[in-house]
Write a protein that holds these residues in place. Structure first.
Motif, PDB file in Angstrom:
ATOM      1  N   LYS A 192      28.149  49.212  75.354  1.00 48.42           N
ATOM      2  CA  LYS A 192      27.711  50.100  74.317  1.00 48.42           C
ATOM      3  C   LYS A 192      26.700  50.833  74.132  1.00 48.42           C
ATOM      4  O   LYS A 192      26.411  52.000  74.006  1.00 48.42           O
ATOM      5  N   LEU A 193      25.551  50.133  74.639  1.00 49.15           N
ATOM      6  CA  LEU A 193      24.200  51.090  74.522  1.00 49.15           C
ATOM      7  C   LEU A 193      24.199  51.910  75.639  1.00 49.15           C
ATOM      8  O   LEU A 193      23.799  52.910  75.243  1.00 49.15           O
ATOM      9  N   MET A 194      24.855  51.608  76.723  1.00 52.35           N
ATOM     10  CA  MET A 194      24.843  52.569  77.628  1.00 52.35           C
ATOM     11  C   MET A 194      25.553  54.142  77.270  1.00 52.35           C
ATOM     12  O   MET A 194      25.145  55.221  77.861  1.00 52.35           O
ATOM     13  N   GLU A 195      26.698  53.491  76.723  1.00 54.61           N
ATOM     14  CA  GLU A 195      27.704  54.849  76.359  1.00 54.61           C
ATOM     15  C   GLU A 195      27.191  55.542  75.420  1.00 54.61           C
ATOM     16  O   GLU A 195      26.849  56.746  75.360  1.00 54.61           O
ATOM     17  N   LEU A 196      26.188  55.040  74.411  1.00 56.68           N
ATOM     18  CA  LEU A 196      25.507  56.010  73.362  1.00 56.68           C
ATOM     19  C   LEU A 196      24.566  56.441  73.988  1.00 56.68           C
ATOM     20  O   LEU A 196      24.287  57.685  73.697  1.00 56.68           O
ATOM     21  N   LEU A 197      23.524  55.979  74.901  1.00 55.26           N
ATOM     22  CA  LEU A 197      22.510  56.601  75.525  1.00 55.26           C
ATOM     23  C   LEU A 197      23.088  58.019  76.271  1.00 55.26           C
ATOM     24  O   LEU A 197      22.443  58.732  76.437  1.00 55.26           O
ATOM     25  N   MET A 198      24.358  57.663  77.126  1.00 59.78           N
ATOM     26  CA  MET A 198      24.541  58.732  78.014  1.00 59.78           C
ATOM     27  C   MET A 198      25.165  59.823  76.986  1.00 59.78           C
ATOM     28  O   MET A 198      25.119  60.927  77.592  1.00 59.78           O
ATOM     29  N   SER A 199      26.010  59.201  76.017  1.00 55.75           N
ATOM     30  CA  SER A 199      26.242  60.701  75.148  1.00 55.75           C
ATOM     31  C   SER A 199      25.411  61.474  74.479  1.00 55.75           C
ATOM     32  O   SER A 199      25.622  62.685  74.270  1.00 55.75           O
ATOM     33  N   ARG A 200      24.224  60.965  74.327  1.00 61.17           N
ATOM     34  CA  ARG A 200      23.126  61.645  73.670  1.00 61.17           C
ATOM     35  C   ARG A 200      22.233  62.300  74.803  1.00 61.17           C
ATOM     36  O   ARG A 200      21.230  63.017  74.236  1.00 61.17           O
ATOM     37  N   HIS A 201      22.240  61.960  75.942  1.00 60.34           N
ATOM     38  CA  HIS A 201      21.326  62.567  76.869  1.00 60.34           C
ATOM     39  C   HIS A 201      21.359  63.990  76.776  1.00 60.34           C
ATOM     40  O   HIS A 201      22.177  64.657  76.791  1.00 60.34           O
ATOM     41  N   PRO A 202      20.199  64.517  76.869  1.00 62.34           N
ATOM     42  CA  PRO A 202      18.851  63.885  77.019  1.00 62.34           C
ATOM     43  C   PRO A 202      17.803  63.284  75.861  1.00 62.34           C
ATOM     44  O   PRO A 202      16.895  63.170  75.880  1.00 62.34           O
ATOM     45  N   GLN A 203      18.611  63.569  74.845  1.00 59.03           N
ATOM     46  CA  GLN A 203      17.846  63.281  73.441  1.00 59.03           C
ATOM     47  C   GLN A 203      17.614  61.833  73.183  1.00 59.03           C
ATOM     48  O   GLN A 203      18.088  60.911  74.091  1.00 59.03           O
ATOM     49  N   MET A 204      16.228  61.392  72.657  1.00 57.58           N
ATOM     50  CA  MET A 204      16.162  60.020  72.373  1.00 57.58           C
ATOM     51  C   MET A 204      17.013  59.581  71.252  1.00 57.58           C
ATOM     52  O   MET A 204      17.358  60.392  70.364  1.00 57.58           O
ATOM     53  N   VAL A 205      17.309  58.467  71.233  1.00 60.00           N
ATOM     54  CA  VAL A 205      18.109  57.747  70.352  1.00 60.00           C
ATOM     55  C   VAL A 205      17.250  56.737  69.625  1.00 60.00           C
ATOM     56  O   VAL A 205      16.706  56.039  70.121  1.00 60.00           O
ATOM     57  N   THR A 206      17.375  56.725  68.245  1.00 66.21           N
ATOM     58  CA  THR A 206      16.516  56.005  67.266  1.00 66.21           C
ATOM     59  C   THR A 206      16.905  54.505  67.260  1.00 66.21           C
ATOM     60  O   THR A 206      18.228  54.405  67.572  1.00 66.21           O
ATOM     61  N   ARG A 207      16.128  53.652  67.053  1.00 71.53           N
ATOM     62  CA  ARG A 207      16.475  52.179  67.080  1.00 71.53           C
ATOM     63  C   ARG A 207      17.404  52.077  65.861  1.00 71.53           C
ATOM     64  O   ARG A 207      18.265  51.238  65.947  1.00 71.53           O
ATOM     65  N   GLU A 208      17.421  52.826  64.764  1.00 75.55           N
ATOM     66  CA  GLU A 208      18.268  52.528  63.377  1.00 75.55           C
ATOM     67  C   GLU A 208      19.635  53.306  64.126  1.00 75.55           C
ATOM     68  O   GLU A 208      20.638  52.412  63.856  1.00 75.55           O
ATOM     69  N   ASP A 209      19.737  54.241  64.664  1.00 69.71           N
ATOM     70  CA  ASP A 209      20.984  54.712  65.245  1.00 69.71           C
ATOM     71  C   ASP A 209      21.777  53.682  66.209  1.00 69.71           C
ATOM     72  O   ASP A 209      22.913  53.250  66.022  1.00 69.71           O
ATOM     73  N   ILE A 210      20.675  53.046  67.180  1.00 70.80           N
ATOM     74  CA  ILE A 210      21.284  51.876  67.964  1.00 70.80           C
ATOM     75  C   ILE A 210      21.913  50.648  67.124  1.00 70.80           C
ATOM     76  O   ILE A 210      22.991  50.353  67.558  1.00 70.80           O
ATOM     77  N   GLU A 211      21.200  50.257  66.323  1.00 73.01           N
ATOM     78  CA  GLU A 211      21.423  49.110  65.512  1.00 73.01           C
ATOM     79  C   GLU A 211      22.726  49.294  64.758  1.00 73.01           C
ATOM     80  O   GLU A 211      23.428  48.442  64.434  1.00 73.01           O
ATOM     81  N   GLN A 212      22.846  50.528  64.045  1.00 71.83           N
ATOM     82  CA  GLN A 212      23.852  50.838  63.247  1.00 71.83           C
ATOM     83  C   GLN A 212      25.126  50.887  64.132  1.00 71.83           C
ATOM     84  O   GLN A 212      26.171  50.172  63.748  1.00 71.83           O
ATOM     85  N   LEU A 213      24.979  51.380  65.451  1.00 67.95           N
ATOM     86  CA  LEU A 213      26.287  51.378  66.190  1.00 67.95           C
ATOM     87  C   LEU A 213      26.567  49.976  66.781  1.00 67.95           C
ATOM     88  O   LEU A 213      27.995  49.423  66.808  1.00 67.95           O
ATOM     89  N   ILE A 214      25.748  49.293  67.021  1.00 66.61           N
ATOM     90  CA  ILE A 214      25.960  47.840  67.663  1.00 66.61           C
ATOM     91  C   ILE A 214      26.372  46.595  66.576  1.00 66.61           C
ATOM     92  O   ILE A 214      27.117  45.849  66.579  1.00 66.61           O
ATOM     93  N   TRP A 215      25.574  46.721  65.548  1.00 71.24           N
ATOM     94  CA  TRP A 215      25.484  45.680  64.599  1.00 71.24           C
ATOM     95  C   TRP A 215      26.294  46.139  63.146  1.00 71.24           C
ATOM     96  O   TRP A 215      26.321  45.311  62.220  1.00 71.24           O
ATOM     97  N   GLY A 216      26.145  47.450  62.901  1.00 70.69           N
ATOM     98  CA  GLY A 216      26.590  47.770  61.613  1.00 70.69           C
ATOM     99  C   GLY A 216      25.641  47.709  60.424  1.00 70.69           C
ATOM    100  O   GLY A 216      24.586  47.533  60.725  1.00 70.69           O
ATOM    101  N   GLU A 217      26.088  47.048  59.469  1.00 71.13           N
ATOM    102  CA  GLU A 217      25.029  46.751  58.258  1.00 71.13           C
ATOM    103  C   GLU A 217      24.386  45.394  58.479  1.00 71.13           C
ATOM    104  O   GLU A 217      23.430  44.968  57.663  1.00 71.13           O
ATOM    105  N   ALA A 218      25.065  44.451  59.212  1.00 67.34           N
ATOM    106  CA  ALA A 218      24.559  43.217  59.509  1.00 67.34           C
ATOM    107  C   ALA A 218      23.256  43.478  60.508  1.00 67.34           C
ATOM    108  O   ALA A 218      23.366  43.155  61.899  1.00 67.34           O
ATOM    109  N   LYS A 219      21.878  43.880  60.177  1.00 70.91           N
ATOM    110  CA  LYS A 219      20.942  44.036  61.153  1.00 70.91           C
ATOM    111  C   LYS A 219      20.576  42.920  61.828  1.00 70.91           C
ATOM    112  O   LYS A 219      20.369  41.860  61.051  1.00 70.91           O
ATOM    113  N   PRO A 220      20.042  42.882  63.170  1.00 67.47           N
ATOM    114  CA  PRO A 220      19.771  41.666  63.686  1.00 67.47           C
ATOM    115  C   PRO A 220      18.304  41.514  63.381  1.00 67.47           C
ATOM    116  O   PRO A 220      17.634  42.423  63.061  1.00 67.47           O
TER     117      PRO A 220
END
Length: 101
Positions: free
Chosen positions: A30-58
């Motif tokens: 999932k991380l790789m798919e997100l990073l590749m889809s947003r390339h070359p942009q930087m992806v924030t920690r918040e965006d990544i955490e939302q995609l992977i864990w939703g509202e249950a923040k790690p």
């Protein structure tokens, strides 16, 4: 999807780098798919955490641990690293041609 010599195969749910097949665990995929889809942009920690864990923040180290595991799979065996940490902000996937700051 393709970024530099990194190819994501959605059907096989794996990536290839320089023709080497790399099996990714679900979170790293999932991380790789997100990073590749947003390339070359930087992806924030918040965006990544939302995609992977939703509202249950790690806890604060979970994302860093998963990124370390992903880096070990797609960067360590190769000369040019592709994952870039933007300290305190997020992560970026490079194609290998971009200059690293």
């Amino acid at each position: 999807m393709q970024v530099g010599d990194l190819v994501l195969d959605r059907d096989a749910r794996c990536v290839y780098r320089a023709t080497l097949r790399i099996e990714l665990p679900p979170v790293q995929y999932k991380l790789m798919e997100l990073l590749m889809s947003r390339h070359p942009q930087m992806v924030t920690r918040e965006d990544i955490e939302q995609l992977i864990w939703g509202e249950a923040k790690p806890d604060s180290d979970a994302l860093r641990t998963h990124m370390h595991m992903l880096r070990a799979l797609i960067d360590k065996p190769f000369d040019k690293p592709l994952l870039r940490t933007v300290r305190g902000v997020g992560y970026q996937l490079l194609s290998g041609n971009e200059a690293r700051n």
